[in-house]
Design a protein around this motif. Structure first.
Motif, PDB file in Angstrom:
ATOM      1  N   TRP A 232      43.006 -58.235  42.714  1.00  0.00           N
ATOM      2  CA  TRP A 232      43.053 -57.650  44.053  1.00  0.00           C
ATOM      3  C   TRP A 232      42.601 -56.195  44.077  1.00  0.00           C
ATOM      4  CZ3 TRP A 232      43.953 -58.611  49.179  1.00  0.00           C
ATOM      5  CH2 TRP A 232      44.294 -59.918  49.536  1.00  0.00           C
ATOM      6  N   ASP A 233      42.970 -55.433  43.065  1.00  0.00           N
ATOM      7  CA  ASP A 233      42.655 -54.002  43.059  1.00  0.00           C
ATOM      8  C   ASP A 233      41.158 -53.725  43.041  1.00  0.00           C
ATOM      9  OD1 ASP A 233      45.345 -53.457  43.069  1.00  0.00           O
ATOM     10  OD2 ASP A 233      45.482 -53.097  40.907  1.00  0.00           O
ATOM     11  N   ASN A 234      40.367 -54.736  42.704  1.00  0.00           N
ATOM     12  CA  ASN A 234      38.916 -54.537  42.601  1.00  0.00           C
ATOM     13  C   ASN A 234      38.133 -55.241  43.713  1.00  0.00           C
ATOM     14  OD1 ASN A 234      38.573 -53.024  39.983  1.00  0.00           O
ATOM     15  ND2 ASN A 234      39.802 -54.750  39.268  1.00  0.00           N
ATOM     16  N   LEU A 235      38.819 -55.704  44.762  1.00  0.00           N
ATOM     17  CA  LEU A 235      38.135 -56.411  45.849  1.00  0.00           C
ATOM     18  C   LEU A 235      37.608 -55.485  46.931  1.00  0.00           C
ATOM     19  CD1 LEU A 235      40.368 -59.582  46.345  1.00  0.00           C
ATOM     20  CD2 LEU A 235      38.213 -59.370  45.093  1.00  0.00           C
ATOM     21  N   GLY A 236      38.087 -54.247  46.966  1.00  0.00           N
ATOM     22  CA  GLY A 236      37.574 -53.295  47.949  1.00  0.00           C
ATOM     23  C   GLY A 236      37.740 -53.775  49.377  1.00  0.00           C
ATOM     24  N   LEU A 237      36.651 -53.734  50.145  1.00  0.00           N
ATOM     25  CA  LEU A 237      36.673 -54.064  51.574  1.00  0.00           C
ATOM     26  C   LEU A 237      36.517 -55.553  51.868  1.00  0.00           C
ATOM     27  CD1 LEU A 237      34.486 -51.169  53.070  1.00  0.00           C
ATOM     28  CD2 LEU A 237      36.975 -51.434  53.231  1.00  0.00           C
ATOM     29  N   ILE A 238      36.444 -56.385  50.847  1.00  0.00           N
ATOM     30  CA  ILE A 238      36.180 -57.812  51.087  1.00  0.00           C
ATOM     31  C   ILE A 238      37.254 -58.449  51.978  1.00  0.00           C
ATOM     32  CG2 ILE A 238      35.997 -60.086  49.977  1.00  0.00           C
ATOM     33  CD1 ILE A 238      34.521 -58.686  47.688  1.00  0.00           C
TER      34      ILE A 238
ATOM     35  N   VAL B 157      39.364 -57.055  54.075  1.00  0.00           N
ATOM     36  CA  VAL B 157      39.343 -56.399  55.389  1.00  0.00           C
ATOM     37  C   VAL B 157      38.175 -56.890  56.230  1.00  0.00           C
ATOM     38  CG1 VAL B 157      39.060 -54.166  56.543  1.00  0.00           C
ATOM     39  CG2 VAL B 157      40.492 -54.339  54.512  1.00  0.00           C
ATOM     40  N   THR B 158      37.013 -57.066  55.595  1.00  0.00           N
ATOM     41  CA  THR B 158      35.821 -57.488  56.335  1.00  0.00           C
ATOM     42  C   THR B 158      35.954 -58.921  56.831  1.00  0.00           C
ATOM     43  OG1 THR B 158      34.528 -55.982  54.933  1.00  0.00           O
ATOM     44  CG2 THR B 158      33.309 -57.544  56.268  1.00  0.00           C
ATOM     45  N   PHE B 159      36.533 -59.799  56.019  1.00  0.00           N
ATOM     46  CA  PHE B 159      36.782 -61.160  56.505  1.00  0.00           C
ATOM     47  C   PHE B 159      37.806 -61.152  57.643  1.00  0.00           C
ATOM     48  CE2 PHE B 159      34.777 -62.651  52.547  1.00  0.00           C
ATOM     49  CZ  PHE B 159      34.011 -63.698  53.056  1.00  0.00           C
ATOM     50  N   ASN B 160      38.770 -60.241  57.589  1.00  0.00           N
ATOM     51  CA  ASN B 160      39.743 -60.110  58.680  1.00  0.00           C
ATOM     52  C   ASN B 160      39.038 -59.790  59.999  1.00  0.00           C
ATOM     53  OD1 ASN B 160      42.338 -58.548  56.645  1.00  0.00           O
ATOM     54  ND2 ASN B 160      41.959 -60.704  57.096  1.00  0.00           N
ATOM     55  N   LYS B 161      37.937 -59.047  59.941  1.00  0.00           N
ATOM     56  CA  LYS B 161      37.201 -58.687  61.156  1.00  0.00           C
ATOM     57  C   LYS B 161      36.629 -59.913  61.857  1.00  0.00           C
ATOM     58  CE  LYS B 161      35.872 -54.024  59.702  1.00  0.00           C
ATOM     59  NZ  LYS B 161      34.753 -53.112  59.343  1.00  0.00           N
TER      60      LYS B 161
ATOM     61  N   GLY C 188      38.316 -62.647  61.901  1.00  0.00           N
ATOM     62  CA  GLY C 188      39.487 -63.417  62.283  1.00  0.00           C
ATOM     63  C   GLY C 188      40.029 -64.314  61.201  1.00  0.00           C
ATOM     64  N   ILE C 189      39.540 -64.159  59.980  1.00  0.00           N
ATOM     65  CA  ILE C 189      39.980 -65.015  58.877  1.00  0.00           C
ATOM     66  C   ILE C 189      41.285 -64.477  58.290  1.00  0.00           C
ATOM     67  CG2 ILE C 189      39.332 -65.978  56.648  1.00  0.00           C
ATOM     68  CD1 ILE C 189      36.763 -66.397  58.178  1.00  0.00           C
ATOM     69  N   LYS C 190      42.283 -65.337  58.196  1.00  0.00           N
ATOM     70  CA  LYS C 190      43.584 -64.938  57.655  1.00  0.00           C
ATOM     71  C   LYS C 190      43.586 -65.083  56.139  1.00  0.00           C
ATOM     72  CE  LYS C 190      45.935 -66.452  61.873  1.00  0.00           C
ATOM     73  NZ  LYS C 190      46.893 -67.437  62.454  1.00  0.00           N
ATOM     74  N   ILE C 191      43.969 -64.008  55.484  1.00  0.00           N
ATOM     75  CA  ILE C 191      44.020 -63.984  54.022  1.00  0.00           C
ATOM     76  C   ILE C 191      45.384 -63.472  53.598  1.00  0.00           C
ATOM     77  CG2 ILE C 191      43.041 -62.945  51.933  1.00  0.00           C
ATOM     78  CD1 ILE C 191      40.391 -62.703  53.460  1.00  0.00           C
ATOM     79  N   GLU C 192      46.066 -64.220  52.739  1.00  0.00           N
ATOM     80  CA  GLU C 192      47.388 -63.811  52.274  1.00  0.00           C
ATOM     81  C   GLU C 192      47.347 -63.488  50.783  1.00  0.00           C
ATOM     82  OE1 GLU C 192      50.376 -66.659  53.323  1.00  0.00           O
ATOM     83  OE2 GLU C 192      49.516 -67.019  55.321  1.00  0.00           O
ATOM     84  N   LYS C 193      48.012 -62.397  50.418  1.00  0.00           N
ATOM     85  CA  LYS C 193      48.102 -61.996  49.023  1.00  0.00           C
ATOM     86  C   LYS C 193      49.370 -62.589  48.426  1.00  0.00           C
ATOM     87  CE  LYS C 193      48.031 -57.829  46.100  1.00  0.00           C
ATOM     88  NZ  LYS C 193      49.146 -58.151  45.206  1.00  0.00           N
ATOM     89  N   LYS C 194      49.221 -63.385  47.386  1.00  0.00           N
ATOM     90  CA  LYS C 194      50.348 -63.970  46.674  1.00  0.00           C
ATOM     91  C   LYS C 194      50.221 -63.599  45.209  1.00  0.00           C
ATOM     92  CE  LYS C 194      51.351 -67.755  49.872  1.00  0.00           C
ATOM     93  NZ  LYS C 194      51.655 -69.200  50.004  1.00  0.00           N
TER      94      LYS C 194
ATOM     95  N   ASP D  68      36.554 -49.402  71.049  1.00  0.00           N
ATOM     96  CA  ASP D  68      36.026 -49.179  72.401  1.00  0.00           C
ATOM     97  C   ASP D  68      35.559 -50.465  73.071  1.00  0.00           C
ATOM     98  OD1 ASP D  68      33.759 -49.774  70.987  1.00  0.00           O
ATOM     99  OD2 ASP D  68      32.693 -47.914  71.453  1.00  0.00           O
ATOM    100  N   GLY D  69      35.781 -51.613  72.408  1.00  0.00           N
ATOM    101  CA  GLY D  69      35.418 -52.904  72.992  1.00  0.00           C
ATOM    102  C   GLY D  69      34.004 -53.356  72.702  1.00  0.00           C
ATOM    103  N   SER D  70      33.227 -52.567  71.960  1.00  0.00           N
ATOM    104  CA  SER D  70      31.839 -52.937  71.662  1.00  0.00           C
ATOM    105  C   SER D  70      31.780 -54.035  70.606  1.00  0.00           C
ATOM    106  CB  SER D  70      31.047 -51.715  71.198  1.00  0.00           C
ATOM    107  OG  SER D  70      31.647 -51.132  70.058  1.00  0.00           O
ATOM    108  N   ILE D  71      30.615 -54.702  70.528  1.00  0.00           N
ATOM    109  CA  ILE D  71      30.430 -55.850  69.643  1.00  0.00           C
ATOM    110  C   ILE D  71      30.623 -55.451  68.185  1.00  0.00           C
ATOM    111  CG2 ILE D  71      27.925 -55.483  69.553  1.00  0.00           C
ATOM    112  CD1 ILE D  71      27.589 -58.525  69.296  1.00  0.00           C
ATOM    113  N   MET D  72      31.281 -56.313  67.433  1.00  0.00           N
ATOM    114  CA  MET D  72      31.535 -56.062  66.015  1.00  0.00           C
ATOM    115  C   MET D  72      30.215 -55.990  65.253  1.00  0.00           C
ATOM    116  SD  MET D  72      33.430 -55.501  63.435  1.00  0.00           S
ATOM    117  CE  MET D  72      34.969 -55.551  64.357  1.00  0.00           C
ATOM    118  N   ASN D  73      30.131 -55.041  64.350  1.00  0.00           N
ATOM    119  CA  ASN D  73      28.954 -54.844  63.507  1.00  0.00           C
ATOM    120  C   ASN D  73      29.414 -54.845  62.056  1.00  0.00           C
ATOM    121  OD1 ASN D  73      26.829 -53.779  61.986  1.00  0.00           O
ATOM    122  ND2 ASN D  73      26.166 -52.401  63.606  1.00  0.00           N
ATOM    123  N   ILE D  74      28.881 -55.755  61.251  1.00  0.00           N
ATOM    124  CA  ILE D  74      29.212 -55.811  59.825  1.00  0.00           C
ATOM    125  C   ILE D  74      27.951 -55.469  59.034  1.00  0.00           C
ATOM    126  CG2 ILE D  74      29.924 -57.309  57.918  1.00  0.00           C
ATOM    127  CD1 ILE D  74      31.658 -58.830  59.877  1.00  0.00           C
TER     128      ILE D  74
END
Length: 437
Positions: A264-270, A272-276, A278-284, A304-310
């Motif tokens: 987990w410590d080496n996953l960085g923004l991965i 968080v980006t999937f959360n954007k 709407g994907i649910k990710i649980e740490k176990k 501000d309500g603007s379209i998501m940009n990845i």
């Protein structure tokens, strides 16, 4: 060439363990050339690109023993440097981009290194200037044979430490310069250095071998030259790109999956980006658990309500190797998202295959694509397609596993370059996938 036949539309279930990291393994394998002593490496992935590099090392004279599944020992005490100027090496080295990283260790230890223009993914221009400009600043002389497309660097009087500001934070460029600099006289300062976890792993391995490196994990590295390095044992991290691939697969197939031992410590923004999306990710503990997204997943908006940009960026930004996965996952999201591939100009050219499958995608230019999600109201349709590169290939495979009907993917050797026995592992969690010659 091999073919995958995929019967899509099935939910998957179970546990899957990520392989060793391809991008780290290629760096670490080149580093064995820095010492005549034995180096043991654990968790080496059994994939085409890594196996090609192991063959090159063997032909160069490295003594290699397989000690177990993914565990090898390497001893570089009697190298055949004449191999570097042979026609055999020109053929073998040109088929693998990672082969460029043998130049730095050989230059540092022996004062010379050669390489044919390397191949790899067809994802746009990938310049080698950063590598060779760094070697030149260390005191090496550069030459290039245009007819044979063959590079060479030599440092008859040895390398000398210096300050350099890299034009780009190239991961392979930083690794190559770093491995040369460990033997340079004095101190070498590398600014705008890449700082990905895999580069940090290389630094840690070199330090365990006796190198003196300050600033590990930052973009400012200082290398204090040493006379020699000793052997060591090193374990490769799990592959963060494969972990992201399995997250995307779970979401697209509405599957309940557990990804084991992800570091987990080496996953960085991965995550968080999937959360954007709407994907649910649980740490176990050190695992990732993805519940079945039976009701789908919804793309978030900016404040501000603007379209998501990845978009992608050098570490600690989001890795470009997962943008293809994000694009595929977005095709079944609720909402729209702009995918912006900044670092490579040809990596989005596989979207025509997704459009053929019924995805709603507008390719704005070589770098940007707008995806209007189906919210699972319209399932992708099976089709026949060809894998253009590793990351596009796995993205198309994920699309096929979620699609209605039976799809065919040609040129699966591209997928095999980066994913170990992927068909075998996917069948264990319920995928209907068959490999054909």
């Amino acid at each position: 060439m091999g073919i995958f036949q995929i019967e899509g539309g099935h939910q998957l279930k179970g546990e899957i363990k990520p392989q060793g990291a391809k991008n780290e393994a290629l760096q670490i394998l080149c580093a064995v050339l820095l010492t005549p002593e034995k180096v043991v490496i654990n968790n080496i992935p059994n994939i085409r690109d890594v196996n090609k590099l192991i063959d090159i090392l063997s032909n160069l004279g490295v003594k290699i023993q397989k000690l177990g599944n993914g565990k090898y020992s390497f001893k570089s005490d009697e190298l055949n440097l004449d191999y570097l100027e042979s026609e055999q090496f020109k053929n073998e080295g040109s088929g693998l981009r990672g082969s460029i990283m043998i130049v730095g260790p050989l230059l540092g230890r022996y004062g010379k290194g050669y390489i044919p223009r390397p191949g790899g993914d067809k994802i746009g221009r990938r310049r080698l200037d950063t590598h060779f400009e760094g070697f030149i600043k260390l005191g090496a002389e550069f030459r290039y044979n245009k007819e044979e497309r063959f590079y060479g660097v030599e440092a008859i009087n040895g390398l000398k430490g210096t300050y350099m500001l890299l034009e780009e934070a190239s991961v392979t460029g930083t690794a190559n310069i770093l491995m040369a600099a460990v033997f340079a006289k004095g101190t070498t300062t590398i600014y705008n250095a890449a700082c990905e976890p895999y580069l940090q792993q290389l630094c840690k391995m070199l330090i365990s071998m006796g190198a003196k490196i300050d600033g590990v994990g930052s973009n400012l590295l200082r290398v204090h030259g040493v006379e020699s390095l000793k052997g060591c044992e090193h374990t490769v991290l799990p592959d963060m790109i494969e972990i992201g691939s399995w997250i995307g697969l779970a979401a697209m197939t509405k599957s309940e999956l557990t990804i084991k031992n992800v570091s987990w410590d080496n996953l960085g923004l991965i995550p968080v980006t999937f959360n954007k999306l709407g994907i649910k990710i649980e740490k176990k503990e050190d695992d990732i658990y993805i519940p079945s997204h039976k009701s789908g997943y919804e793309v978030a908006s900016f404040i501000d309500g603007s379209i998501m940009n990845i978009s992608d960026a050098p570490w600690p930004g989001f890795t470009p190797d997962l943008l293809s996965i994000m694009l595929v996952v977005a095709t079944q999201a609720k909402g729209s998202v702009l995918i912006h591939q900044k670092m490579f100009e040809s990596r989005l050219f596989f979207v025509d295959k997704l459009i053929d499958m019924g995805a709603k995608i507008i390719l704005c230019d070589p770098h940007r694509a707008t995806v209007i999600g189906h919210n699972f109201e319209s399932q992708l349709k099976a089709t026949t397609m060809t894998s253009p590169d590793i990351r596009a290939g796995i993205s198309l495979l994920i699309a096929a596993l979620s699609a209605k009907g039976t799809s065919t993917i040609h040129n699966i050797e591209q997928i095999d370059r980066g994913y170990e026995e992927i068909d075998v592992r996917l069948r264990k969690i319920g995928a209907k996938i068959t490999r054909l010659d």
